[in-house]
Motif scaffolding. Structure first.
Motif, PDB file in Angstrom:
ATOM      1  N   MET A   1     162.462 -32.640  57.162  1.00 59.20           N
ATOM      2  CA  MET A   1     162.758 -31.363  56.511  1.00 59.20           C
ATOM      3  C   MET A   1     162.930 -31.566  55.013  1.00 59.20           C
ATOM      4  O   MET A   1     162.421 -30.778  54.211  1.00 59.20           O
TER       5      MET A   1
ATOM      6  N   LEU B   1     159.579 -32.023  53.498  1.00 56.13           N
ATOM      7  CA  LEU B   1     158.870 -30.744  53.460  1.00 56.13           C
ATOM      8  C   LEU B   1     159.385 -29.859  52.323  1.00 56.13           C
ATOM      9  O   LEU B   1     158.612 -29.151  51.680  1.00 56.13           O
ATOM     10  N   GLU B   2     160.697 -29.906  52.077  1.00 57.25           N
ATOM     11  CA  GLU B   2     161.258 -29.165  50.949  1.00 57.25           C
ATOM     12  C   GLU B   2     160.649 -29.666  49.644  1.00 57.25           C
ATOM     13  O   GLU B   2     160.291 -28.864  48.768  1.00 57.25           O
TER      14      GLU B   2
ATOM     15  N   VAL C   1     157.128 -28.442  49.071  1.00 55.89           N
ATOM     16  CA  VAL C   1     157.026 -27.082  48.548  1.00 55.89           C
ATOM     17  C   VAL C   1     157.033 -27.113  47.019  1.00 55.89           C
ATOM     18  O   VAL C   1     156.249 -26.407  46.373  1.00 55.89           O
TER      19      VAL C   1
ATOM     20  N   GLU D   1     163.891 -19.667  55.214  1.00 51.63           N
ATOM     21  CA  GLU D   1     162.945 -20.742  55.502  1.00 51.63           C
ATOM     22  C   GLU D   1     161.520 -20.230  55.650  1.00 51.63           C
ATOM     23  O   GLU D   1     160.576 -20.890  55.210  1.00 51.63           O
TER      24      GLU D   1
ATOM     25  N   PHE E   1     159.054 -21.985  52.995  1.00 47.71           N
ATOM     26  CA  PHE E   1     157.922 -22.800  53.419  1.00 47.71           C
ATOM     27  C   PHE E   1     156.619 -22.000  53.410  1.00 47.71           C
ATOM     28  O   PHE E   1     155.546 -22.557  53.177  1.00 47.71           O
TER      29      PHE E   1
ATOM     30  N   LEU F   1     150.925 -28.136  56.124  1.00 47.71           N
ATOM     31  CA  LEU F   1     152.315 -27.895  55.737  1.00 47.71           C
ATOM     32  C   LEU F   1     152.956 -26.867  56.664  1.00 47.71           C
ATOM     33  O   LEU F   1     154.073 -27.080  57.154  1.00 47.71           O
TER      34      LEU F   1
ATOM     35  N   CYS G   1     156.057 -27.577  59.227  1.00 48.84           N
ATOM     36  CA  CYS G   1     157.285 -26.784  59.103  1.00 48.84           C
ATOM     37  C   CYS G   1     157.664 -26.121  60.417  1.00 48.84           C
ATOM     38  O   CYS G   1     158.843 -26.077  60.783  1.00 48.84           O
TER      39      CYS G   1
ATOM     40  N   ASN H   1     158.989 -28.832  62.770  1.00 45.77           N
ATOM     41  CA  ASN H   1     160.306 -29.235  62.299  1.00 45.77           C
ATOM     42  C   ASN H   1     161.359 -28.190  62.642  1.00 45.77           C
ATOM     43  O   ASN H   1     162.439 -28.517  63.134  1.00 45.77           O
ATOM     44  N   ALA H   2     161.052 -26.926  62.389  1.00 42.75           N
ATOM     45  CA  ALA H   2     162.002 -25.848  62.674  1.00 42.75           C
ATOM     46  C   ALA H   2     162.292 -25.746  64.169  1.00 42.75           C
ATOM     47  O   ALA H   2     163.445 -25.562  64.571  1.00 42.75           O
TER      48      ALA H   2
END
Length: 113
Positions: free
Chosen positions: A13, A16-17, A20, A74, A78, A97, A101, A104-105
């Motif tokens: 996560m 991934l942040e 972005v 989120e 994302f 991506l 995401c 992951n979520a």
């Protein structure tokens, strides 16, 4: 074993942040017309994103989003990254991506992270 997977999911996560931010910089440079606009968008857009995350998304945020508001944050966060990649001419990276995401979520919801 499960605790290691949970830790890896939280690391994902975070990565991934960061992705972005990279996506937004790429967008700013790709859509800018001339270097002053590219620099302004390439620097300004990530600063706006950082401010939003610092206020609402970070664990130490001034006004942390919780529950449904967290989900909305989120999706926009994302989603903005994926849209930025697509708009900068990288549609496959945008799909990758978005997919990462979503996985992951789902795992964070399943493991109550």
């Amino acid at each position: 074993m499960l605790s290691s997977l949970k830790s890896l999911n939280l690391l994902l996560m975070f990565l991934l942040e960061l992705a972005v931010y990279v996506a937004v910089v790429l967008w700013g440079v790709a859509v800018g017309d001339g270097w002053p606009v590219e620099v302004a968008l390439g620097v300004g857009a990530p600063v706006v994103m950082m401010t939003a995350w610092a206020l609402f998304g970070s664990p130490r945020a001034a006004h942390p989003a919780r529950g449904a508001w967290r989900v909305v944050l989120e999706v926009f966060w994302f989603g903005a990254g994926a849209a930025a990649l697509a708009a900068s001419g990288r549609p496959r990276w945008a799909v990758a991506l978005a997919g990462a995401c979503l996985v992951n979520a789902a795992l964070r919801r399943l493991w109550r992270q």
